[in-house]
Scaffold this motif. Structure first.
Motif, PDB file in Angstrom:
ATOM      1  N   PRO A 141      46.076  29.085  30.637  1.00  0.00           N
ATOM      2  CA  PRO A 141      44.880  28.716  31.408  1.00  0.00           C
ATOM      3  C   PRO A 141      44.740  29.442  32.744  1.00  0.00           C
ATOM      4  N   LYS A 142      45.848  29.734  33.435  1.00  0.00           N
ATOM      5  CA  LYS A 142      45.728  30.397  34.736  1.00  0.00           C
ATOM      6  C   LYS A 142      45.109  31.781  34.604  1.00  0.00           C
ATOM      7  N   GLU A 143      45.454  32.489  33.527  1.00  0.00           N
ATOM      8  CA  GLU A 143      44.877  33.806  33.313  1.00  0.00           C
ATOM      9  C   GLU A 143      43.373  33.702  33.025  1.00  0.00           C
ATOM     10  N   TRP A 144      42.985  32.587  32.415  1.00  0.00           N
ATOM     11  CA  TRP A 144      41.562  32.361  32.176  1.00  0.00           C
ATOM     12  C   TRP A 144      40.827  32.170  33.499  1.00  0.00           C
ATOM     13  N   ILE A 145      41.435  31.418  34.423  1.00  0.00           N
ATOM     14  CA  ILE A 145      40.840  31.257  35.754  1.00  0.00           C
ATOM     15  C   ILE A 145      40.778  32.613  36.464  1.00  0.00           C
ATOM     16  N   CYS A 146      41.846  33.422  36.324  1.00  0.00           N
ATOM     17  CA  CYS A 146      41.824  34.775  36.883  1.00  0.00           C
ATOM     18  C   CYS A 146      40.610  35.550  36.386  1.00  0.00           C
ATOM     19  N   GLN A 147      40.356  35.450  35.089  1.00  0.00           N
ATOM     20  CA  GLN A 147      39.245  36.209  34.520  1.00  0.00           C
ATOM     21  C   GLN A 147      37.908  35.684  35.020  1.00  0.00           C
ATOM     22  N   ILE A 148      37.774  34.379  35.114  1.00  0.00           N
ATOM     23  CA  ILE A 148      36.531  33.800  35.615  1.00  0.00           C
ATOM     24  C   ILE A 148      36.236  34.304  37.028  1.00  0.00           C
ATOM     25  N   LEU A 149      37.282  34.368  37.875  1.00  0.00           N
ATOM     26  CA  LEU A 149      37.078  34.724  39.279  1.00  0.00           C
ATOM     27  C   LEU A 149      37.009  36.222  39.514  1.00  0.00           C
ATOM     28  N   THR A 150      37.812  36.997  38.782  1.00  0.00           N
ATOM     29  CA  THR A 150      37.950  38.430  39.101  1.00  0.00           C
ATOM     30  C   THR A 150      37.598  39.363  37.956  1.00  0.00           C
ATOM     31  N   GLY A 151      37.423  38.826  36.758  1.00  0.00           N
ATOM     32  CA  GLY A 151      37.190  39.676  35.602  1.00  0.00           C
ATOM     33  C   GLY A 151      38.461  40.238  34.994  1.00  0.00           C
ATOM     34  N   LYS A 152      39.650  39.844  35.505  1.00  0.00           N
ATOM     35  CA  LYS A 152      40.923  40.367  35.016  1.00  0.00           C
ATOM     36  C   LYS A 152      41.840  39.218  34.582  1.00  0.00           C
ATOM     37  N   ARG A 153      42.636  39.490  33.542  1.00  0.00           N
ATOM     38  CA  ARG A 153      43.658  38.535  33.123  1.00  0.00           C
ATOM     39  C   ARG A 153      45.018  39.102  33.504  1.00  0.00           C
ATOM     40  N   ILE A 154      45.638  38.495  34.489  1.00  0.00           N
ATOM     41  CA  ILE A 154      46.969  38.916  34.941  1.00  0.00           C
ATOM     42  C   ILE A 154      47.820  37.664  35.095  1.00  0.00           C
ATOM     43  N   THR A 155      49.071  37.744  34.688  1.00  0.00           N
ATOM     44  CA  THR A 155      49.966  36.605  34.803  1.00  0.00           C
ATOM     45  C   THR A 155      51.166  36.974  35.667  1.00  0.00           C
ATOM     46  N   VAL A 195      45.557  39.787  42.228  1.00  0.00           N
ATOM     47  CA  VAL A 195      44.951  39.898  40.901  1.00  0.00           C
ATOM     48  C   VAL A 195      43.688  40.742  40.960  1.00  0.00           C
ATOM     49  N   GLY A 196      42.872  40.502  41.974  1.00  0.00           N
ATOM     50  CA  GLY A 196      41.583  41.174  42.137  1.00  0.00           C
ATOM     51  C   GLY A 196      40.789  40.435  43.183  1.00  0.00           C
ATOM     52  N   THR A 197      39.497  40.635  43.200  1.00  0.00           N
ATOM     53  CA  THR A 197      38.628  39.950  44.164  1.00  0.00           C
ATOM     54  C   THR A 197      37.520  39.211  43.425  1.00  0.00           C
ATOM     55  N   VAL A 198      36.955  38.215  44.094  1.00  0.00           N
ATOM     56  CA  VAL A 198      35.908  37.392  43.491  1.00  0.00           C
ATOM     57  C   VAL A 198      34.680  38.260  43.201  1.00  0.00           C
ATOM     58  N   ARG A 210      31.960  36.445  47.867  1.00  0.00           N
ATOM     59  CA  ARG A 210      32.186  37.637  47.054  1.00  0.00           C
ATOM     60  C   ARG A 210      33.208  38.540  47.754  1.00  0.00           C
ATOM     61  N   GLY A 211      34.123  39.115  46.979  1.00  0.00           N
ATOM     62  CA  GLY A 211      35.126  40.018  47.525  1.00  0.00           C
ATOM     63  C   GLY A 211      36.369  39.322  48.048  1.00  0.00           C
ATOM     64  N   THR A 212      36.432  37.982  47.974  1.00  0.00           N
ATOM     65  CA  THR A 212      37.631  37.262  48.425  1.00  0.00           C
ATOM     66  C   THR A 212      38.819  37.627  47.539  1.00  0.00           C
ATOM     67  N   PRO A 213      39.955  38.020  48.108  1.00  0.00           N
ATOM     68  CA  PRO A 213      41.120  38.359  47.274  1.00  0.00           C
ATOM     69  C   PRO A 213      41.704  37.122  46.591  1.00  0.00           C
ATOM     70  N   VAL A 214      42.093  37.305  45.342  1.00  0.00           N
ATOM     71  CA  VAL A 214      42.686  36.238  44.538  1.00  0.00           C
ATOM     72  C   VAL A 214      44.125  36.633  44.211  1.00  0.00           C
ATOM     73  N   TYR A 215      45.077  35.736  44.530  1.00  0.00           N
ATOM     74  CA  TYR A 215      46.496  36.001  44.313  1.00  0.00           C
ATOM     75  C   TYR A 215      46.997  35.160  43.145  1.00  0.00           C
ATOM     76  N   CYS A 216      47.951  35.710  42.416  1.00  0.00           N
ATOM     77  CA  CYS A 216      48.310  35.205  41.092  1.00  0.00           C
ATOM     78  C   CYS A 216      48.854  33.787  41.104  1.00  0.00           C
TER      79      CYS A 216
END
Length: 465
Positions: A141-155, A195-198, A210-216
């Motif tokens: 599920p965390k990788e799914w949240i990553c994708q929702i926020l940043t477009g990337k799946r990273i664990t 992970v990426g940015t919003v 928009r552009g807020t950094p998201v950490y794993c």
């Protein structure tokens, strides 16, 4: 200057979101309950974030349940609590020696069927013909949240314990045994990794800038420990919730422990996990009422004993067939005594795990929803014989996620700095020495009940076969 960090914790049934500031302030959204699938998680996340002022947010850190897997092309997740994978888990543990697991994943493989190796093996055994050997993306599920926020799946390596080594790589040996490649799995980073940015789409959906950094971030157990301030060898902890984690930080790694031992920060954590702690408390609230629970002030020496195995049990008995049991009901037993028995049974279940450990602690840090219960905490303190300390922030996993975000963006120099900044003790529950002897006598009877009922549990499960 923007200096607020959002922590998102995706739990089994709800999404928790908090916003923390370096001066210790915390703003908390209400728990948002979700359907246990991708759409439910996405809707709950948007609803929780909609409650908050996000104008000062400079970073986001994540936390999530693990052992739940989403497979590309399969509509519903396989959840951590699903009753599948025992055969695959036993096979994994029998096929390789503990020393092999230590070399490949940095820890002995525990008797937990929701770990990546047995669970992916189950997926391949069950859906192998349909998958036809083609890479299918598998994530939690965390990788799914990553994708929702940043477009990337990273664990991260902590969330993929059991298939990833702490040094940041998947085990090639075990991937080859499974017959898959890294294409099936999300790339790895560390919990403070970016992970990426919003994205613009996510900003419109959630209100995050928009552009807020998201950490794993990492798994909710590890973020929960961090949110409690667990960082030093010898510290004991109790993370309450749907299940309950009890353990201690230690320098050694016992390859043959019946519990779980794995790397954590600069040391190791030795712990056990219940399966039914929160569900047992929920059973008591539904059947006896919250007012009955809140009225408890003293132990009931004549109350029946209660085995809190309403969802089966993990450590230390590892039996998914076990079920809840009242033992010793007498004619004058009332609702208060029955309610007390449930709380005591939950305390006994974690004490039985603690009793299995070789290490002892001088205090125990407690977090999660049940950490607000004064009587239950005093019961635990008296049984363990050490002070139990709660923290101001009860959503420890969401706080831990935010703390990883603070480390990642540089607001905190490291995790110890984050602990000093964001974790605040709340209350100390001292042992009641006059309770200790009686509780331990009752515990001696409690721990004899499961061995006597083991075969009956199995017969009960198979009664309609």
């Amino acid at each position: 200057m923007k200096n607020a960090v959002v922590g998102i914790d995706l739990g089994t049934s709800s999404v928790k979101v908090i916003c923390v500031y370096p001066d210790g302030r915390t703003v908390r959204a209400g728990k948002t309950y979700a359907a246990r699938n991708a759409d439910g998680w996405q809707n709950a996340l948007a609803a929780a974030l909609a409650e908050m002022d996000l104008s000062d947010v400079c970073a986001v850190g994540l936390s999530s349940q693990v052992g739940t897997y989403m497979i590309e092309g399969i509509p519903e997740p396989i959840h951590w609590y699903d009753d599948v994978g025992d055969r695959e888990c036993s096979a994994c543990r029998q096929e390789d020696e503990p020393e092999t697991f230590l070399r490949e994943i940095g820890m002995p493989h525990p008797q937990i069927r929701s770990y990546p190796l047995p669970r992916i093996r189950y997926i391949l055994d069950t859906y192998g013909k349909w998958l036809n050997g083609q890479p299918r993306r598998i994530c939690q599920p965390k990788e799914w949240i990553c994708q929702i926020l940043t477009g990337k799946r990273i664990t991260d390596t902590c969330s993929m314990r059991g298939l990833a080594h702490p040094d940041g790589r998947y085990s090639r040996y075990f991937l080859e045994k499974l017959g898959i490649t890294e294409e099936w799995l999300p790339p790895l980073t560390d919990p403070a990794g970016l992970v990426g940015t919003v994205t613009e789409e996510a900003a419109l959906a959630t209100g995050l800038p928009r552009g807020t950094p998201v950490y794993c971030g990492c798994n909710d157990f590890y973020t929960g420990m961090l949110g409690l301030g667990v960082g030093s060898t010898g510290e004991a902890f109790d993370v309450t919730g749907t299940s309950e984690h009890i353990g201690i930080l230690c320098d050694t790694m016992d390859l043959y422990t019946p519990l779980v031992v794995s790397p954590y920060l600069h040391t190791n954590v030795l712990y056990g996990v219940t399966a039914s702690s929160g569900s047992s408390l929920g059973f008591a609230i539904r059947n006896y009422g919250m007012e009955c629970i809140e009225a408890l002030e003293e132990p009931y020496a004549e109350a029946p004993l209660f085995l809190p195995y309403v969802n089966g049990e993990r450590a230390p008995i590892w039996d998914g067939d076990a079920r809840g049991v009242y033992f010793g009901i007498e004619a004058d037993c009332d609702r208060s005594a029955l309610a007390y028995s449930v709380l005591e049974g939950v305390a006994f279940s974690i004490y039985q795990i603690y009793e299995t450990m070789n290490s002892r602690a001088e205090k125990m840090l407690v977090g999660g929803g049940a950490s607000e219960d004064s009587f239950l905490n005093t019961l635990k303190a008296s049984l363990f014989g050490i002070p139990v300390i709660s923290t101001v922030e009860k959503e420890a996993s969401a706080l831990g996620g935010a703390m990883w975000g603070a480390v990642g963006c540089g607001l905190s120099a490291d995790v110890n700095d984050a602990i000093r900044t964001y974790v605040r003790p709340s209350r100390v529950f001292e042992p009641r020495k006059e309770w200790t002897e009686m509780l331990r006598q009752r515990f001696g009877i409690y721990k004899n009940l499961y061995p006597a009922l083991r075969d009956s549990f199995r017969q009960w499960k198979n009664r309609d076969a």
